[in-house]
Design a protein around this motif. Structure first.
Motif, PDB file in Angstrom:
ATOM      1  N   GLY A  64      83.211  45.272  39.612  1.00 31.88           N
ATOM      2  CA  GLY A  64      82.831  46.564  39.076  1.00 31.88           C
ATOM      3  C   GLY A  64      83.314  46.796  37.659  1.00 31.88           C
ATOM      4  N   THR A  65      83.557  45.708  36.910  1.00 34.50           N
ATOM      5  CA  THR A  65      84.129  45.804  35.565  1.00 34.50           C
ATOM      6  C   THR A  65      83.137  45.349  34.505  1.00 34.50           C
ATOM      7  N   GLU A  66      83.159  46.049  33.378  1.00 33.49           N
ATOM      8  CA  GLU A  66      82.423  45.632  32.192  1.00 33.49           C
ATOM      9  C   GLU A  66      83.347  44.762  31.358  1.00 33.49           C
ATOM     10  N   ALA A  67      83.145  43.462  31.385  1.00 31.71           N
ATOM     11  CA  ALA A  67      84.034  42.522  30.707  1.00 31.71           C
ATOM     12  C   ALA A  67      83.627  42.387  29.242  1.00 31.71           C
ATOM     13  N   ASN A  68      84.569  42.712  28.349  1.00 33.72           N
ATOM     14  CA  ASN A  68      84.285  42.651  26.920  1.00 33.72           C
ATOM     15  C   ASN A  68      85.247  41.696  26.230  1.00 33.72           C
ATOM     16  N   SER A  69      85.429  41.856  24.928  1.00 37.28           N
ATOM     17  CA  SER A  69      86.248  40.913  24.164  1.00 37.28           C
ATOM     18  C   SER A  69      87.715  40.933  24.592  1.00 37.28           C
ATOM     19  N   THR A  70      88.194  42.046  25.141  1.00 35.04           N
ATOM     20  CA  THR A  70      89.592  42.100  25.563  1.00 35.04           C
ATOM     21  C   THR A  70      89.841  41.236  26.790  1.00 35.04           C
ATOM     22  N   HIS A  71      88.773  40.897  27.530  1.00 38.22           N
ATOM     23  CA  HIS A  71      88.906  40.037  28.696  1.00 38.22           C
ATOM     24  C   HIS A  71      88.572  38.577  28.381  1.00 38.22           C
ATOM     25  N   GLU A  72      87.990  38.344  27.199  1.00 34.96           N
ATOM     26  CA  GLU A  72      87.545  37.002  26.844  1.00 34.96           C
ATOM     27  C   GLU A  72      88.717  36.203  26.273  1.00 34.96           C
ATOM     28  N   ALA A  73      88.860  34.950  26.685  1.00 33.82           N
ATOM     29  CA  ALA A  73      90.049  34.166  26.366  1.00 33.82           C
ATOM     30  C   ALA A  73      90.307  34.065  24.867  1.00 33.82           C
ATOM     31  N   PHE A  77      83.439  38.540  20.831  1.00 32.43           N
ATOM     32  CA  PHE A  77      82.672  39.738  21.157  1.00 32.43           C
ATOM     33  C   PHE A  77      81.197  39.586  20.801  1.00 32.43           C
ATOM     34  N   GLY A  78      80.826  38.459  20.206  1.00 33.13           N
ATOM     35  CA  GLY A  78      79.447  38.268  19.795  1.00 33.13           C
ATOM     36  C   GLY A  78      79.081  36.799  19.724  1.00 33.13           C
ATOM     37  N   ILE A  79      77.794  36.556  19.576  1.00 35.07           N
ATOM     38  CA  ILE A  79      77.296  35.203  19.380  1.00 35.07           C
ATOM     39  C   ILE A  79      76.517  35.155  18.067  1.00 35.07           C
ATOM     40  N   ASN A 123      72.697  43.903  18.027  1.00 34.00           N
ATOM     41  CA  ASN A 123      73.680  43.444  17.044  1.00 34.00           C
ATOM     42  C   ASN A 123      75.073  43.807  17.551  1.00 34.00           C
ATOM     43  N   THR A 124      76.086  43.372  16.854  1.00 35.11           N
ATOM     44  CA  THR A 124      77.445  43.529  17.368  1.00 35.11           C
ATOM     45  C   THR A 124      77.953  44.964  17.325  1.00 35.11           C
ATOM     46  N   SER A 125      77.272  45.846  16.587  1.00 34.35           N
ATOM     47  CA  SER A 125      77.704  47.243  16.519  1.00 34.35           C
ATOM     48  C   SER A 125      76.901  48.145  17.456  1.00 34.35           C
ATOM     49  N   ALA A 126      75.889  47.597  18.126  1.00 37.57           N
ATOM     50  CA  ALA A 126      75.049  48.401  19.016  1.00 37.57           C
ATOM     51  C   ALA A 126      75.819  48.764  20.286  1.00 37.57           C
ATOM     52  N   THR A 127      75.426  49.876  20.892  1.00 40.80           N
ATOM     53  CA  THR A 127      76.072  50.318  22.128  1.00 40.80           C
ATOM     54  C   THR A 127      75.218  50.027  23.356  1.00 40.80           C
ATOM     55  N   ASP A 128      73.949  49.662  23.155  1.00 36.63           N
ATOM     56  CA  ASP A 128      73.061  49.364  24.270  1.00 36.63           C
ATOM     57  C   ASP A 128      73.079  47.868  24.562  1.00 36.63           C
ATOM     58  N   MET A 286      74.581  38.791  17.735  1.00 41.17           N
ATOM     59  CA  MET A 286      74.323  39.733  18.823  1.00 41.17           C
ATOM     60  C   MET A 286      75.636  39.960  19.572  1.00 41.17           C
ATOM     61  N   GLY A 287      75.805  41.178  20.076  1.00 38.32           N
ATOM     62  CA  GLY A 287      76.962  41.460  20.910  1.00 38.32           C
ATOM     63  C   GLY A 287      76.779  40.864  22.296  1.00 38.32           C
ATOM     64  N   ILE A 288      77.866  40.513  22.943  1.00 37.48           N
ATOM     65  CA  ILE A 288      77.801  39.912  24.274  1.00 37.48           C
ATOM     66  C   ILE A 288      78.910  40.472  25.160  1.00 37.48           C
ATOM     67  N   LYS A 289      78.569  40.745  26.403  1.00 38.00           N
ATOM     68  CA  LYS A 289      79.517  41.175  27.429  1.00 38.00           C
ATOM     69  C   LYS A 289      79.099  40.565  28.765  1.00 38.00           C
ATOM     70  N   ALA A 290      79.915  40.808  29.783  1.00 37.12           N
ATOM     71  CA  ALA A 290      79.576  40.410  31.145  1.00 37.12           C
ATOM     72  C   ALA A 290      79.776  41.607  32.060  1.00 37.12           C
TER      73      ALA A 290
END
Length: 313
Positions: A64-73, A77-79, A123-128, A286-290
């Motif tokens: 139930g978590t939105e994994a972002n750059s703080t969780h990435e080793a 935060f982007g590709i 892009n990396t600044s987008a919120t969607d 582009m921004g990336i999350k899991a």
């Protein structure tokens, strides 16, 4: 006296080095003649793309978590998508791997595909952030708290198939007419407007107005039926259902069939929108999350996302 000798020798050595450097560059030597050779290199036509970084690792993620750059080793935060070929790239889109069977209720981490968790932003600044081609399967357990469009609770499984769209800590229930073939026409998909989570029940009554309904259009080969979601919380996604009515895909960044006919599916890069192709040596980010859903078995899982490009105008 000895110091002066050493100083003189140092100056002499410096002059020799400078003279050698000048000789290498041709700066101070007298030229009696010169001639140039013509160099021709013919670059072949190659359409090539590179994704950097080549790997992401999100660790110790709770369901139930939105994994972002703080969780990435590595804190990624982007590709970066770069044109490393020699041809202009006009379109970029993505594919993501996904589980071939329902990973929920299996108690097996090997049934999970991490590619099904990945979301990208323009892009990396987008919120969607949007899924590439997330797959969901109809539920294998009867959900006694759901009411179908006809008022049956639990739903009449002879008439409706149902499941969930998982978005980290939010789950949106959906229902589909249980036809023999979901691509024969007359099939609707119903999607609840309010998410189910640990703290709220969400839309469970599909007989009320808190539901969006979309008619599905079959592909010419009848392998899938699709619809643009134009209302509700999933507005902006394309939904595609296979002919067995058991697999439901939600896409934004995959321009391959069966999503290619959806207006909601966007290219990650489209020269018609950008006004210019992605030229060799140029790149974009582009921004990336899991989005890790509830109810997924512990352990490590892997998957892939793939950037696909072409040079066809």
């Amino acid at each position: 006296m000895i110091g002066r000798v050493k100083y003189g020798l140092l100056l002499l050595l410096l002059y020799i080095i400078m003279g050698a450097a000048s000789a290498q560059l041709g700066g101070n030597l007298s030229n009696n003649d010169s001639e140039s050779a013509t160099i021709t290199v013919n670059i072949s036509h190659n359409v090539m793309v590179d994704i950097t970084p080549a790997a992401f690792s999100w660790g110790a993620i709770a369901p139930g978590t939105e994994a972002n750059s703080t969780h990435e080793a590595s804190g990624y935060f982007g590709i970066q998508i770069e044109n490393v070929g020699s041809a202009n790239i006009t379109h970029v889109w993505f594919n993501a791997t996904y589980p071939l069977n329902n990973p929920f209720g299996t108690g097996n981490s090997s049934a999970i595909d991490a590619g099904n968790f990945v979301v990208l932003s323009k892009n990396t600044s987008a919120t969607d952030y949007w899924f590439i081609n997330r797959v969901e399967y109809n539920t294998t357990a009867e959900l006694v708290y759901l009411k179908d469009p006809d008022g049956n609770m639990p739903p009449n499984d002879n008439k409706y198939i149902y499941g969930r769209f998982h978005k980290a800590g939010d789950e949106y229930f959906w229902m589909i007419n249980n036809n023999t073939n979901c691509t024969t026409g007359g099939t609707n998909i119903y999607i609840g407007n309010t998410s189910h989570s640990k703290t709220q029940t969400g839309t469970t009554n599909f007989q009320t107005g808190d539901v969006e309904s979309f008619g599905l259009t079959a592909l010419p080969d009848y392998s899938f039926a699709y619809a643009d979601i134009t209302d509700g919380p999933l507005d902006g996604l394309c939904v595609a259902v296979d002919f067995t009515c058991t697999r439901v895909f939600f896409s934004r960044w995959n321009a391959d069939s069966p999503f290619h006919l959806c207006a909601n599916v966007n290219y990650a890069y489209d020269y018609n929108v950008e006004g210019t192709p992605l030229v060799p040596g140029d790149s974009f980010a582009m921004g990336i999350k899991a989005y890790v859903p509830y109810g997924i078995y512990e352990g490590s899982s892997s998957g892939k996302i793939t950037a696909i490009v072409n040079d066809v105008a």
